[in-house]
Design a protein around this motif. Sequence first.
Motif, mmCIF file in Angstrom:
data_model
loop_
_atom_site.group_PDB
_atom_site.id
_atom_site.type_symbol
_atom_site.label_atom_id
_atom_site.label_comp_id
_atom_site.label_asym_id
_atom_site.label_seq_id
_atom_site.Cartn_x
_atom_site.Cartn_y
_atom_site.Cartn_z
ATOM 1 N N TRP A 433 0.800 -1.293 0.107
ATOM 2 C CA TRP A 433 0.102 0.065 0.026
ATOM 3 C C TRP A 433 0.878 1.250 -0.194
ATOM 4 N N ILE A 435 3.672 3.712 -1.301
ATOM 5 C CA ILE A 435 4.550 4.292 -2.555
ATOM 6 C C ILE A 435 5.901 4.186 -2.436
ATOM 7 N N ASP A 452 -0.503 4.772 -1.206
ATOM 8 C CA ASP A 452 -0.795 4.851 -2.642
ATOM 9 C C ASP A 452 -2.368 4.961 -2.652
ATOM 10 N N SER A 454 -3.957 5.705 -5.405
ATOM 11 C CA SER A 454 -4.269 5.300 -6.610
ATOM 12 C C SER A 454 -4.959 3.837 -6.471
ATOM 13 N N ASN A 455 -4.775 3.234 -5.482
ATOM 14 C CA ASN A 455 -5.255 1.951 -5.044
ATOM 15 C C ASN A 455 -6.525 2.200 -4.178
ATOM 16 N N SER A 492 3.966 2.378 -7.804
ATOM 17 C CA SER A 492 2.589 1.794 -7.328
ATOM 18 C C SER A 492 2.707 0.556 -7.470
ATOM 19 N N HIS A 494 0.080 -0.909 -7.373
ATOM 20 C CA HIS A 494 -1.371 -1.215 -8.155
ATOM 21 C C HIS A 494 -1.426 -0.929 -9.410
ATOM 22 N N GLN A 498 3.228 3.244 -14.594
ATOM 23 C CA GLN A 498 3.782 3.952 -13.662
ATOM 24 C C GLN A 498 3.968 5.233 -13.739
ATOM 25 N N LEU A 501 0.806 7.507 -12.157
ATOM 26 C CA LEU A 501 0.921 7.405 -10.424
ATOM 27 C C LEU A 501 0.661 8.966 -10.096
ATOM 28 N N TYR A 505 -2.892 9.484 -8.238
ATOM 29 C CA TYR A 505 -3.026 9.870 -6.492
ATOM 30 C C TYR A 505 -3.853 10.857 -6.262
#
Length: 739
Positions: A433, A435, A452, A454-455, A492, A494, A498, A501, A505
């Motif tokens: 989880w 970064i 992170d 973005s997850n 990331s 996830h 990349q 990101l 985010y």
Amino acid sequence: MINIPSGKGTKLRMFVFLSVLISIFFYSTTKAQVIPIETDSSAMVLFVTKNKEVRLRYFGQKLNDVKEYEQFTGQLHQASDPSGVADAVYSSAGSRNFFEPAISVIHADGNTSLALRYVSSDVKRISADIEETQLLLKDPVYDFNVKLVFRAYRKDNVVEQWSEITQNENGAVRLNKFASANLYWYGSSFWLKQYHGDWAREMQPEVTKLSHGIKTLDTKLGTRADLFQPPVFIISADHKPMEDQGEVMLGSIEWSGNYRVDLEVDNRNNLRIIAGMNNASSSYELQPGKTFRTPRFLYTLSQQGTGQASRNLQSWARKYRILDGEGGRLTLLNNWESTYFDFNEEKLKNLLGDTKKLGVDLFLLDDGWFANKYPRNDDHAGLGDWQPNRKKLPNGIQAVVKDADKKGVKFGIWIEPEMVNPKSELYEKHPDWVIKQPDRPEYYFRNQLVLDLSNPKVQDFVFGIVDSLFIKNPSLAYIKWDCNSVIYNAYSAHLNHQSELYIAYVRGLYKVLERIRAKYPQVPMMLCSGGGGRVDYAALKYFTEFWPSDNTDPLERVFMQWEYSYFYPAISMAAHVTNWGRQPIKYKVDVAMMGKLGFDIPVSKLKPEELSFCQQAVQQYNKVKDVIWHGDQYRLISPWNHDFASLMYVDRKKDKAVIFSYLVSNRYDAGSELPVKFKGLNPDQRYKIEEVNLYNGAKSSINDKKDNTYSGSFLMKAGFNPVVNSRRASVVLVATAVN
């Protein structure tokens, strides 16, 4: 017949002559479709040529007759534009453009060219004050569209602009640059006022003349993005920005992550302004049928200097952007400088009593209340483990909240939900989880890393932190949301791409905030980031206020709050009385009253006369806060080039004004030698001048006068001396209309 002399340089002169002739012929024979984007005082005018190219050919003061915009081009006698697209409304890379592009792409077949042509336009009336113009552009070769959206707030003279990029090619298209706006400003010279800083040194201004080439304002920090350079700026035409005269533009990106503003003076001396997300390390793969929407760029254009421009922006922000911008705010007492990390339930309950004694609305519990396996006793541990610390709070947060309810005090709490300490249970359980680059050593900013967002699982976790606090403590009345780290080693676990990101985010953060506001729409929240490291108008949709700086030295805050006020209204600026600075308590309180007043001092250690003054000051603040929060602000005397600073707030009816003055120089005999000319009053109205916030037992020569009423005309033309000197280092006046 035209004779062209022969000899040395003939070919060059011929080329220049033909270029000018072609330019004149083009402008005189092409009947363009005109698309004006107007507010009550400014206009951006787009022209659609016969070959369906869209140009921005007027940017300035609104004209009375729309037809006259077409006559403006005929008055230009600048050098030619060999590309023919320097003034494009949204310039693209890879075709004729040789200036900085607003958009750059790699098509599904690998081609890097893009040419955008006009398809249609539409104007929508969103409200009596808001008009939205949508402009659809399309590449004639590729199935690639850009919709430009311009939202004009007519009365406040503010325009927002953004782009919506869509493609339907046979595969993904790579977006390498994707600006929100591309302005073109005709002129001969332009000046830039930008800001720089660092922790405790926010909003340091610099004014320079823009030279030919490109000046870029940007950040690449990921989070806490404004730490070194905020996304706000001022541009003036012909001379340096002035408070009450001249044409100026205030601009900003509404985006809480990496941004970029390119300011390019071209070969014709005109200014190209290209603003949006920062594309550095952020190329984006756009799939067929999908739309990429950029953040909004906002600007206000004024012909009466920075003062009017800032009032435009402040009024707009209160009405349309800041959460509850036309509502109220809570005064508060924070425990940070009283206890730091060293507190327990008994200490907090005593501070609740101090809150009641002081007379403010709310007690704010700051950092250090959470984590058990790795207790939060300093900033090296605990972030991510949001359970009350059993040693400090054996009965949980609920016990303190209940005691606050009994004492008639509202309760607020500090969180930093986007961050994690490596020394935490969360980090141990969910390293994916966080970064961080999987094959590189971790590098910390303030001993922490960034989660992170973005997850979606991390988004759920962060939302759950806030939601759980409210579920367990329904009377919780305030959240201080901090963000102290930047992104190092961006990666990331996830994401597949990349380079997306930094964008993902911020979008993830907004999703969390939208969920919070959907469930808890009115709870006040402070946007904090080790100071003003994150404030922007996208974030302020979710927050009621922001923390300008951890530097609360009142002398420094006079300068900082002066500069912040060009872009943000007083109601949004949290200003606390603390132990920073050597100034007396009156000076500290007077400065904090210019924003949303709070205290962060050990109340129990105040001398009786200091406590008495603070109590009276809170009562006085409650009498004038509506004028400060919702009134028009006028800057009178700048602290940057005078021994003292002075500014005022005037209510919309011009019945009441609050005037603040502060000594900012310790040189011998420094002070207000001459009267200060007020602004914004009704010239035909008489006003009674009264000095308020006097220290205990102090008398004012201003209040002792038998006749202390003056006409608005006198106060604005002749002025009034607040009598600022070393013995009266801060003075607060109230002007009240009388019959």
